[in-house]
Write an enzyme that holds these catalytic residues in place. Structure first.
Site, PDB file in Angstrom:
ATOM      1  N   ASP A   8       0.981  -1.075   0.131  1.00 12.30           N
ATOM      2  CA  ASP A   8      -0.038  -0.019  -0.017  1.00 12.30           C
ATOM      3  C   ASP A   8       0.806   1.270  -0.030  1.00 12.30           C
ATOM      4  O   ASP A   8       0.550   2.354   0.479  1.00 12.30           O
ATOM      5  CB  ASP A   8      -0.780   0.125   1.150  1.00 12.30           C
ATOM      6  CG  ASP A   8      -1.994  -1.205   1.183  1.00 12.30           C
ATOM      7  OD1 ASP A   8      -2.074  -1.734   0.103  1.00 12.30           O
ATOM      8  OD2 ASP A   8      -2.680  -0.865   2.010  1.00 12.30           O
ATOM      9  N   CYS A  16      -4.538  -5.452  -3.095  1.00 13.84           N
ATOM     10  CA  CYS A  16      -3.512  -6.481  -2.800  1.00 13.84           C
ATOM     11  C   CYS A  16      -3.286  -7.769  -3.394  1.00 13.84           C
ATOM     12  O   CYS A  16      -2.339  -8.024  -4.136  1.00 13.84           O
ATOM     13  CB  CYS A  16      -3.471  -6.554  -1.036  1.00 13.84           C
ATOM     14  SG  CYS A  16      -3.419  -5.341  -0.324  1.00 13.84           S
TER      15      CYS A  16
END
Length: 500
Positions: A50, A86
């Site tokens: 992230d 992700c």
């Protein structure tokens, strides 16, 4: 494939043939996997979690080892992911495919997750297995894929130190045995220890290695190491023009129904921003330790090091709180820096590159031919002194995302009032972001939502994506963008590279 890579591949084939003859004729007593040219490079991927490109652009000077990596190699100024979440992104990194081809479209079952990746048979053909089959030692340290649990070691990996039991777990599956580590031990420090020990340990097999290091930082809740608490005291949440966007009347409904940000949300994002900055200091230390270990073992000059992220991150832009998985620039842009043999030092390139490109690049550098299903292209030509001109490179690419749902694809983090998907849940509990497909060109972003809504931004005149021009654009220009998106929507393999 670069000329020197072809030579290594040819040399490898000759040595393998010689080894086969030796084994058949006189029984030499060695494994063919170990008989490889001595100059084949090691490859290390450091994959942060992230990390938006803006964080490093604003605070890069505070991370000296990342600075040394950039100064000693090439930085790609236009690096993107093609599904900014992700697990889909990690599947793309492992196989070099768009999400519509590998079919991992969420973090948890039934949309995605490590179990679905295995059930689809994908573990049997990843960049790890490709390199391992050609004589590389393969190791994973840290985060693999979302929803990975237990003591099973996925196919293709010789050494495995994978986080198991969820994102906040400090448990590692160490080659099939679960090791419970002190929750007070900072996980990225533990991963640095494992990675550097792997580099420093003299192997039984002298083959080169491929190592994936998946950090926890700076994923929320972004806990910093104790030694870094209190750093960045004056850091403030960036407030670009898109922050708490004043007029969202031209945005799709899932954005438009958000009220202006409240003081509690801004305070939360401010604190998380500071913790993200602090948590990245341990990653910077890790990079320094890895370079020290490579230097001490004499492997530094024969090792490619890639640093990137699985997706970007938004925090307040367009009235969205914290998260990713949107087509906006904050979410799809990622850092990408590469250092290694022959890579120009201090170079910055404008070419559009993707996470789809990582697996075929690693294969190319190792002298391995990737499977035909790969959608991406090798970055090796861009790592030479004479990279192809930008106009001869990729001109567009696909961004795609499954519908954002309350169960399955998106789940809130424990202790985090903002959903991982990035927008506040309305009272109905329907989180709302519909599925989308988008085409990103050098100066345009065109998005088609499953609801029939559309967005179009001129990124040169409007880099913060404030003015949706879909209803004010020449129909001919719209048809061209629609055609480009249609060509990419269901592409595969070489067809994707042609459509790009």
């Amino acid at each position: 494939m670069r000329p020197e890579t072809r030579r290594r591949s040819s040399a490898g084939a000759a040595l393998l043939a010689l080894a086969a003859v030796c084994l058949l004729a006189v029984g030499c007593g060695f494994q063919i996997r170990s008989v490889q040219p001595p100059d084949r490079p090691n490859v290390v991927l450091i994959l942060s979690d992230d990390l938006d490109v803006g964080l490093l652009q604003r605070y890069g000077a505070r991370y000296p080892n990342l600075g040394k990596l950039a100064a000693g190699g090439t930085t790609f100024e236009n690096a993107f992911v093609t599904d900014p979440l992700c697990c889909p992104s990690r599947a793309t990194t492992l196989r070099g495919q768009y999400a519509h081809n590998h079919r991992i479209v969420g973090n948890w079952a039934p949309q995605g997750g490590a179990r679905k990746f295995r059930d689809l048979g994908h573990e049997r053909s990843t960049v790890a297995s490709w390199l391992r089959e050609e004589g590389y030692r393969t190791a994973l340290v840290g985060k693999y894929m979302n929803d990975y649990h237990g003591n099973r070691v996925p196919a293709g990996w010789d050494d495995w130190y994978g986080i198991t039991g969820g994102h906040l777990s400090n448990d590692l599956n160490q080659n099939g045995r679960i090791r419970h580590h002190d929750p007070g031990r900072h996980l990225d420090d533990l991963l640095a220890e494992k990675a550097t020990a792997y580099v420093r340990s003299p192997p039984d097999d002298p083959a080169p290695f491929f190592m994936w290091v998946g950090t926890r930082a700076p994923h929320a809740p972004a806990n910093p190491a104790t030694r870094h608490e209190g750093t960045f005291p004056d850091a403030r949440l960036p407030r670009a023009p898109a922050f708490d966007e004043g007029d969202v009347s031209d945005k799709p409904g899932w954005v438009r129904d958000n009220p202006p940000l409240g003081p509690d949300q801004v305070a939360y994002m401010e604190e998380l921003h500071r913790k993200r900055l602090q948590s990245m200091l341990a990653v910077d230390d890790m990079i320094g330790d890895l370079f020290d270990s490579l230097r001490e073992t004499g492997e530094l000059d024969n090792t490619y090091v890639f640093f990137t992220s699985d997706n970007g991150w938004h925090a307040g832009e367009h009235r969205l709180t914290t998260g990713k998985w949107a087509a906006y620039e904050e979410d799809i842009r990622v850092p990408l820096m590469v250092r290694g043999p022959g890579v120009p030092e201090g170079e910055k390139l404008p070419h559009m590159v993707l996470n789809n490109d990582l697996a075929p690049t690693f294969a190319d550098l190792a002298g391995v031919d990737p499977p035909g299903f790969v959608d991406g292209r090798s970055l090796a030509p861009l790592l030479a002194d004479d990279p192809p001109p930008e106009e001869d490179w990729r001109q567009r690419f696909l961004v795609e995302a499954a519908p954002e749902q309350e169960s399955g694809a998106v789940q809130p983090l424990s202790g985090d009032p903002a959903p991982d998907g990035g927008r506040r849940a309305p009272p109905s509990g329907d989180w709302g972001r519909p599925g989308f497909e988008a085409v990103r060109t050098g100066d345009r972003l065109y998005v088609e939502y499953a609801t029939g809504e559309r967005e179009l931004y001129d990124l040169k005149e409007d880099p913060h994506q404030l003015n949706n021009r879909y209803g004010r654009t020449d129909p001919g220009a719209l048809r061209r963008l629609e055609g480009r998106l249609a060509a990419l929507r269901d592409c595969s393999g070489a067809g994707c590279r042609a459509a790009e």
